[in-house]
Design a protein around this motif. Structure first.
Motif, short mmCIF file in Angstrom:
data_model
loop_
_atom_site.label_atom_id
_atom_site.label_comp_id
_atom_site.label_asym_id
_atom_site.label_seq_id
_atom_site.Cartn_x
_atom_site.Cartn_y
_atom_site.Cartn_z
N ASN A 29 21.13 -8.32 -8.74
CA ASN A 29 22.22 -8.97 -9.45
C ASN A 29 21.72 -9.71 -10.68
N LEU A 30 20.55 -10.36 -10.58
CA LEU A 30 19.99 -11.06 -11.72
C LEU A 30 19.65 -10.10 -12.85
N MET A 31 19.09 -8.93 -12.50
CA MET A 31 18.78 -7.92 -13.51
C MET A 31 20.05 -7.43 -14.19
N GLN A 32 21.09 -7.23 -13.40
CA GLN A 32 22.35 -6.75 -13.96
C GLN A 32 22.96 -7.81 -14.89
N THR A 33 22.84 -9.06 -14.49
CA THR A 33 23.36 -10.15 -15.32
C THR A 33 22.62 -10.22 -16.66
N VAL A 34 21.30 -10.09 -16.58
CA VAL A 34 20.48 -10.13 -17.80
C VAL A 34 20.85 -8.98 -18.73
N ASN A 35 20.93 -7.77 -18.17
CA ASN A 35 21.19 -6.58 -18.99
C ASN A 35 22.59 -6.58 -19.59
N ALA A 140 24.43 11.13 -23.83
CA ALA A 140 23.12 10.79 -24.39
C ALA A 140 23.20 9.50 -25.19
N TYR A 141 24.32 9.28 -25.84
CA TYR A 141 24.51 8.04 -26.61
C TYR A 141 24.65 6.84 -25.68
N LYS A 142 25.41 7.01 -24.62
CA LYS A 142 25.58 5.93 -23.65
C LYS A 142 24.26 5.61 -22.95
N ALA A 143 23.46 6.65 -22.75
CA ALA A 143 22.20 6.45 -22.03
C ALA A 143 21.24 5.54 -22.77
N LEU A 144 21.43 5.41 -24.09
CA LEU A 144 20.56 4.53 -24.86
C LEU A 144 20.59 3.09 -24.34
N SER A 145 21.76 2.66 -23.92
CA SER A 145 21.91 1.28 -23.45
C SER A 145 21.57 1.13 -21.98
N GLN A 146 21.25 2.25 -21.32
CA GLN A 146 20.99 2.20 -19.88
C GLN A 146 19.54 2.47 -19.53
N ALA A 147 18.75 2.94 -20.48
CA ALA A 147 17.33 3.21 -20.21
C ALA A 147 16.62 1.89 -19.92
N THR A 148 15.80 1.87 -18.88
CA THR A 148 15.17 0.62 -18.45
C THR A 148 13.66 0.75 -18.32
N GLY A 150 11.00 -1.50 -15.89
CA GLY A 150 10.89 -2.58 -14.93
C GLY A 150 12.23 -3.20 -14.58
N GLY A 151 13.30 -2.42 -14.67
CA GLY A 151 14.64 -2.92 -14.34
C GLY A 151 15.36 -3.58 -15.49
N ILE A 152 14.67 -3.78 -16.61
CA ILE A 152 15.28 -4.40 -17.79
C ILE A 152 15.48 -3.34 -18.86
N THR A 153 16.65 -3.30 -19.46
CA THR A 153 16.94 -2.28 -20.45
C THR A 153 16.12 -2.49 -21.72
N TYR A 154 15.83 -1.37 -22.39
CA TYR A 154 15.10 -1.45 -23.66
C TYR A 154 15.89 -2.26 -24.68
#
Length: 217
Positions: A29-35, A140-148, A150-154
């Motif tokens: 949940n913390l990772m999701q909140t951060v991202n 592929a465009y949406k995936a840019l915001s989802q690539a991670t 260590g659990g944190i997105t680029y």
């Protein structure tokens, strides 16, 4: 000290919520909140420059919405990604210039000027999209915001780099220190080598470029 106090308040709030709901402090949940805070982090970085000099911009949400709608629709329709990103940033720059022009040359208070721009841009969003969601954006465009990593997105890591860069500019670079020197009383501070109007426009442009975003299609 003030920054440290704010951090302590945030930590205390996290702990209090975690006591009430133990799942809140779970790593996932913390990772999701951060991202999920990327967009707000970018907005806050840019608008900090405006707030430091005692002004405000209430058009940020509308401009972000227009930039997102235009960039997403361009990519959906097969335009190059570079063009879509450029269009989003250009929208931020143009809106920033308009806000700065109204503030400097027309003498309109920032709250009034940006509120007017907010209404106009929201109308443009409705006209551009026809009141509909921008759908069928390539995965592929949406995936840019989802690539991670260590659990944190680029995207979040890039946001952290931007935040560090903004802090360095404000604290170590002369043009950044001018923001603190001016505070909310630009009329009594001699800013060199920037002229008054250029300085004001830089404040707004810097903020709006930050949220001319394509991170969350």
């Amino acid at each position: 000290m003030r920054s440290l106090s704010s951090l302590i308040v945030v930590i205390v709030l996290f702990l209090l919520v975690g006591i009430v709901n133990h799942d809140f402090l779970a790593a996932r949940n913390l990772m999701q909140t951060v991202n999920s805070s990327v967009v707000f982090a970018l907005l806050s970085i840019g608008i900090a420059f405006v707030l430091i000099i005692g002004e405000i911009d209430v058009s940020v949400g509308a401009v972000m919405g227009l930039a997102s709608a235009v960039s997403a629709s361009l990519i959906r329709d097969g335009a190059p990604w570079a063009l879509a990103i450029f269009a989003a940033v250009a929208i931020g720059i143009v809106c920033g210039l308009i806000n700065g022009w109204g503030l400097v040359y027309l003498g309109i208070p920032s709250i009034i000027m940006t509120l007017g721009v907010n209404g106009i841009v929201r109308g443009l969003i409705y006209v551009y999209t026809g009141g509909k969601w921008v759908e069928n954006v390539p995965f592929a465009y949406k995936a840019l915001s989802q690539a991670t990593v260590g659990g944190i997105t680029y995207v979040y890591l890039i946001t952290c780099i931007i935040a560090i860069g903004g802090s360095i500019v404000l604290r170590r670079v002369s043009i950044g220190r001018n923001f603190y020197a001016v505070g909310d009383n630009i009329g009594k501070v001699n800013i060199q080598p920037l002229g008054k109007s250029i300085f004001w426009r830089l404040c707004f442009i810097g903020k709006l470029i930050a949220h001319g975003k394509v991170e969350e299609p």
